[in-house]
Design an enzyme around this catalytic site. Sequence first.
Site, PDB file in Angstrom:
ATOM      1  N   ASP A  37      13.835 -26.497 -44.038  1.00 16.67           N
ATOM      2  CA  ASP A  37      12.956 -26.466 -42.862  1.00 16.67           C
ATOM      3  C   ASP A  37      12.020 -27.672 -42.872  1.00 16.67           C
ATOM      4  OD1 ASP A  37      11.836 -25.403 -40.511  1.00 16.67           O
ATOM      5  OD2 ASP A  37      11.770 -23.368 -41.349  1.00 16.67           O
ATOM      6  N   ASP A  81      13.353 -23.147 -32.354  1.00 16.64           N
ATOM      7  CA  ASP A  81      13.982 -21.839 -32.549  1.00 16.64           C
ATOM      8  C   ASP A  81      14.487 -21.278 -31.226  1.00 16.64           C
ATOM      9  OD1 ASP A  81      13.181 -22.181 -35.142  1.00 16.64           O
ATOM     10  OD2 ASP A  81      11.757 -20.519 -35.169  1.00 16.64           O
TER      11      ASP A  81
END
Length: 693
Positions: free
Chosen positions: A171, A243
């Site tokens: 991430d 996302d």
Amino acid sequence: MFTVRSWAARACAALISTTLVTTALAGGAAAAPATPAPASDSPSPSPTPYQGWNTYYGLGGDFSADEVLDVADFLVSSGLADAGYDIVWLDGGWQADVPRGADGRLQGDPARFPDGMAALADEIHDRGLRAGIYTDAGPYIPGTCGLGSGGHYQTDADTFAEWGYDAVKVDFLCGITADLDPQEAFTAFAQALRDNSSGRPMIFNLCNPVTSPDWGDYPQEQQSTWSWTYAPDIAESWRTYTDVGFVGQIQFKDVLRNFDANARHPEVAGPGRFSDPDYLGPELGMTTEEFRTQMSLWTVAAAPLVISSDPRTLSQESMDILLDEDVLAIDQDRLGIQGTRVGAAGTTETWAKPLADGSVAVALLNRGDRPAEVATTARDLGLRGASFEVLDTWTDARTQSSGTVRAAVPAHGAALLRVTPTRHDGVPRLVAAPPAFTSVGADAVAPTTDLLAAAGDRLTAEVTLHNDGGTAVRDPRVSLAVPEGWTVAASGPAPRVVRPGGSAAAAFTVSVPAGTETGGYDVTASVSSGSGRVTTPPSRVTVAPAAPSGSDVVLSRHPWVSASSGWMEPTVDRSVGGGSPLTVAGVVHETGIGVATPSHVRYYLGGACTALTGSVSIDDVVGTVGPEGGTATFDVVGDGETIWSSGLVERGTAIPFDLDVTGVRDLSLRVGDAGDGGYNDRADWLSLTVGCA
């Protein structure tokens, strides 16, 4: 001889198209495309898009080894593992409260993973599955990310390999907080993974979700939309946008947003390197039809297929979608080509992906809120010949077409077809369009598959049949299914034959009983013939509340038919999201509707009104939300035709309108995000007043 057009030429055309889109979105010159190369000379650990399950949406951030292994058992027992979903991927949350021990190595939470992270990987492997794990490219910053590998790339890569993990998601939450250059950080991490001390091949999922304006104002080089310029050289997959949704709330509009962003640079994807639009979201906020569409689009995009829901809770319908062999074969095609759009962008679109056997996978997409016909041709798909087999992957129907590739597609739906040149005739492809309503009582209306009506109305519906095959379809039997208590009767002769390349129509009269409750009702057509049985997607009749009555009606206080408001609920006489009075430039407005974007508020006027007045604005409350976004566009639409458009509306200004709505039955108030993202928008319809008989 049947041939497929050079995909290099198609890819070049796609590159030109997507470069133009990128230029428009960035407001500047497009960057030169990267020249992709395999991550290393070694065989790829993922030559086709990987599949699996991730903990993030389904289990949250407080999962345990027992829960993970229970899901792993379900992947095996349900057949998901045999279908390719074989990676059990831990997202953030596996780490201890102090994620790095005194020895400088990452450590799992001892209460939830008492036997350690290596033991968990072993248990996953014992089930015939692969194990995935998560970290962040930035340094650990408490409150920003749960763990970070910054300063420890080689140690962490060695640790993950030693523990036996097969895939690593990296991430960039702490990476962006630390203002790292993502290309430098991810390239260094990729090298560490390749150089791991165990020599273990590991899939590298590069996950930079940073996207402006949703995350703030960042240079394009730090955003997810820039990863395509370097990620194909170093990773098996790279996230192409933020996302796909919030935990517990994946919406169809955001699925389309991520798909569109993912489609900008198909030219850099290929075997062993795949664009990643994020996870599959069955039963996390979408309807079954919407999830089927997501699966179709991800498949044509050659995207990794990672289930985000808790699969143990899924319905059989969702499981059937995930397990469909014909669909998975398209995603897993060895060419690894990412599909591209054929033709113009719009409410309906065609997306195509060439396959290794010479066929082409086609997604006929309907972004709209009502069913529609979507069509292309074999020639436009790059195919040559006079006859084609069309496999509908979702229904398993095989039919023959002479060149037209068409389907009746539900609202928010997609037909996923596999089109293959053939020398043989077969069952002719008969497509029945969704029932179109053409009149209410004695009044003609523009043909629509989404009609507003009143209890007691008498409607006319038409069903059009198209024969796209090479032989005639004789004596088709058309019937209409209506809600219980409604009546339907044929209102003309039935078609006797539908000739090759021709069309025919059947008309019906539908009566809505007096006293029918308000709400939506489906009307579906079925056709039986020598070609088999065809059922259309449902058209919708919405029995509406009574139309407004009076010369000066406050529309915001009249019952609407339906209303949507981005990721929040619309509010009457208050700004959206907080319940404050509707306020623009410090001036309070007593009545109106507060919405987030995109928004659609629908009213039934029934042809009884003549004038609509009001104004539109961005509410002052946006100033408490943040500096990003806060722009919108407003449209007033009557019976499908735009009556008025605001243009770009920015903060601090109310724009008035005074409109003639004479004869309008179906009034829609629409708000868009003006192209800068909708999460911070707070839009107002102010002082809406309608004059009616």
